[in-house]
Write a protein that holds these residues in place. Structure first.
Motif, PDB file in Angstrom:
ATOM      1  N   TRP A  59       0.826  -1.214   0.000  1.00  0.00           N
ATOM      2  CA  TRP A  59       0.000   0.000   0.000  1.00  0.00           C
ATOM      3  C   TRP A  59       0.862   1.267   0.000  1.00  0.00           C
ATOM      4  N   THR A  60       2.193   1.096  -0.012  1.00  0.00           N
ATOM      5  CA  THR A  60       3.175   2.197   0.039  1.00  0.00           C
ATOM      6  C   THR A  60       2.955   3.137   1.226  1.00  0.00           C
ATOM      7  N   LEU A  61       2.552   2.560   2.355  1.00  0.00           N
ATOM      8  CA  LEU A  61       2.416   3.322   3.602  1.00  0.00           C
ATOM      9  C   LEU A  61       3.658   3.039   4.451  1.00  0.00           C
ATOM     10  N   TRP A  62       4.741   3.723   4.103  1.00  0.00           N
ATOM     11  CA  TRP A  62       6.035   3.372   4.671  1.00  0.00           C
ATOM     12  C   TRP A  62       6.175   3.711   6.141  1.00  0.00           C
ATOM     13  N   GLY A  63       5.530   4.766   6.587  1.00  0.00           N
ATOM     14  CA  GLY A  63       5.581   5.088   8.012  1.00  0.00           C
ATOM     15  C   GLY A  63       4.970   3.957   8.824  1.00  0.00           C
ATOM     16  N   ASP A  64       3.781   3.518   8.409  1.00  0.00           N
ATOM     17  CA  ASP A  64       3.107   2.411   9.087  1.00  0.00           C
ATOM     18  C   ASP A  64       3.912   1.123   8.958  1.00  0.00           C
ATOM     19  N   MET A  65       4.533   0.933   7.797  1.00  0.00           N
ATOM     20  CA  MET A  65       5.332  -0.277   7.585  1.00  0.00           C
ATOM     21  C   MET A  65       6.516  -0.316   8.549  1.00  0.00           C
ATOM     22  N   MET A  66       7.158   0.840   8.732  1.00  0.00           N
ATOM     23  CA  MET A  66       8.286   0.911   9.666  1.00  0.00           C
ATOM     24  C   MET A  66       7.838   0.639  11.093  1.00  0.00           C
ATOM     25  N   ILE A  67       6.646   1.146  11.456  1.00  0.00           N
ATOM     26  CA  ILE A  67       6.111   0.871  12.791  1.00  0.00           C
ATOM     27  C   ILE A  67       5.997  -0.631  13.014  1.00  0.00           C
ATOM     28  N   VAL A 119      12.261  10.441   5.831  1.00  0.00           N
ATOM     29  CA  VAL A 119      11.895   9.414   4.846  1.00  0.00           C
ATOM     30  C   VAL A 119      10.739   9.896   3.976  1.00  0.00           C
ATOM     31  N   TYR A 120       9.705  10.441   4.615  1.00  0.00           N
ATOM     32  CA  TYR A 120       8.544  10.950   3.869  1.00  0.00           C
ATOM     33  C   TYR A 120       8.953  12.100   2.946  1.00  0.00           C
ATOM     34  N   HIS A 121       9.836  12.958   3.458  1.00  0.00           N
ATOM     35  CA  HIS A 121      10.284  14.091   2.644  1.00  0.00           C
ATOM     36  C   HIS A 121      11.099  13.613   1.444  1.00  0.00           C
ATOM     37  N   TYR A 122      11.972  12.639   1.671  1.00  0.00           N
ATOM     38  CA  TYR A 122      12.828  12.119   0.599  1.00  0.00           C
ATOM     39  C   TYR A 122      11.999  11.498  -0.525  1.00  0.00           C
ATOM     40  N   PHE A 123      10.962  10.766  -0.154  1.00  0.00           N
ATOM     41  CA  PHE A 123      10.137  10.092  -1.163  1.00  0.00           C
ATOM     42  C   PHE A 123       8.950  10.945  -1.613  1.00  0.00           C
ATOM     43  N   GLY A 124       8.877  12.201  -1.145  1.00  0.00           N
ATOM     44  CA  GLY A 124       7.815  13.100  -1.566  1.00  0.00           C
ATOM     45  C   GLY A 124       6.427  12.641  -1.157  1.00  0.00           C
ATOM     46  N   LYS A 125       6.319  12.129   0.073  1.00  0.00           N
ATOM     47  CA  LYS A 125       5.050  11.558   0.540  1.00  0.00           C
ATOM     48  C   LYS A 125       4.195  12.542   1.345  1.00  0.00           C
ATOM     49  N   PHE A 126       4.663  13.766   1.544  1.00  0.00           N
ATOM     50  CA  PHE A 126       3.850  14.737   2.269  1.00  0.00           C
ATOM     51  C   PHE A 126       2.842  15.395   1.329  1.00  0.00           C
ATOM     52  N   TYR A 130      -2.885  13.067   6.302  1.00  0.00           N
ATOM     53  CA  TYR A 130      -2.573  11.952   7.203  1.00  0.00           C
ATOM     54  C   TYR A 130      -1.096  11.549   7.146  1.00  0.00           C
ATOM     55  N   ALA A 131      -0.352  12.041   6.157  1.00  0.00           N
ATOM     56  CA  ALA A 131       1.091  11.787   6.147  1.00  0.00           C
ATOM     57  C   ALA A 131       1.747  12.481   7.336  1.00  0.00           C
ATOM     58  N   TYR A 132       1.268  13.690   7.652  1.00  0.00           N
ATOM     59  CA  TYR A 132       1.811  14.441   8.791  1.00  0.00           C
ATOM     60  C   TYR A 132       1.412  13.775  10.115  1.00  0.00           C
TER      61      TYR A 132
END
Length: 209
Positions: A59-67, A119-126, A130-132
């Motif tokens: 789902w490319t939800l990397w923050g959640d994946m890292m959790i 990580v979010y900034h590097y991959f342009g995910k903001f 809900y990204a924040y």
């Protein structure tokens, strides 16, 4: 009502839906065992988190994946930590957080949020609100899991805060089953806090006699 809550699953692969349900079931079991101070919190947690790592990667939800990846590692650490004994006595019983652990918790929270933001900034995910929010609750959950592995009463406070925020967050992302899971997590976490606090207070009373 059913259409409102579950319409987003119309285009999902059946296999992914089944995996999400299985992960939710084992996640609920893990939180229940945590409330009961039962070591099965860790094997059930390992099943749930490993599935969620796979799904969140898709789902490319990397923050959640890292959790969830962090949960997986900390579950192994916690499993070992909880089994340590001095004779027949648990080496690390339920207790309240110390001053030094509070400082570590603050550092862990700041470091985690900073890392996820980068990580979010590097991959342009903001690109969404809900990204924040995701970066904030990642820090909350990282601290909560660390404190649970160390058997600290305050771990439940972090779970409650993170769970409450996660309910609308996951629903807005379109993962209804996971959102419902966090509703149950919140309820169990409240009772878990009360139960662990009672155990800790009782232990303190015994030591003072």
């Amino acid at each position: 009502m059913i259409e409102y809550f579950f319409s987003q699953y119309r285009d999902y692969p059946t296999f992914d839906i089944v995996l999400e349900i299985v992960a939710v079931i084992f996640g609920l079991l893990s939180v229940w065992y945590a409330k009961k101070d039962n070591i099965l919190v860790f094997p059930t947690g390992l099943v749930s988190t490993s599935i969620f790592v796979y799904l969140l990667w898709k789902w490319t939800l990397w923050g959640d994946m890292m959790i969830n990846g962090y949960y997986f590692v900390m579950s192994i650490y916690g499993w070992y930590h909880w089994t340590r004994k001095k004779g027949d006595t648990e080496e690390f019983p339920i207790s309240k957080i110390s001053s030094s652990e509070k400082r570590i918790a603050i550092i862990l929270f700041i470091f985690t949020v900073a890392f996820v933001v980068s990580v979010y900034h590097y991959f342009g995910k903001f690109t969404t609100w809900y990204a924040y929010v995701d970066t904030f609750i990642t820090g909350i959950f990282f601290v909560g899991m660390w404190l649970m592995a160390k058997r600290k009463v305050e771990n439940w406070i972090f779970w409650i805060i993170g769970d409450v925020i996660s309910i609308p967050l996951y629903f807005s992302k379109g993962f209804t089953f996971t959102s419902f899971q966090y509703v149950v997590f919140t309820i169990v976490a409240i009772f878990g806090y009360l139960e662990w606090k009672k155990i800790s207070d009782s232990s303190q009373t015994e030591l003072q006699k």
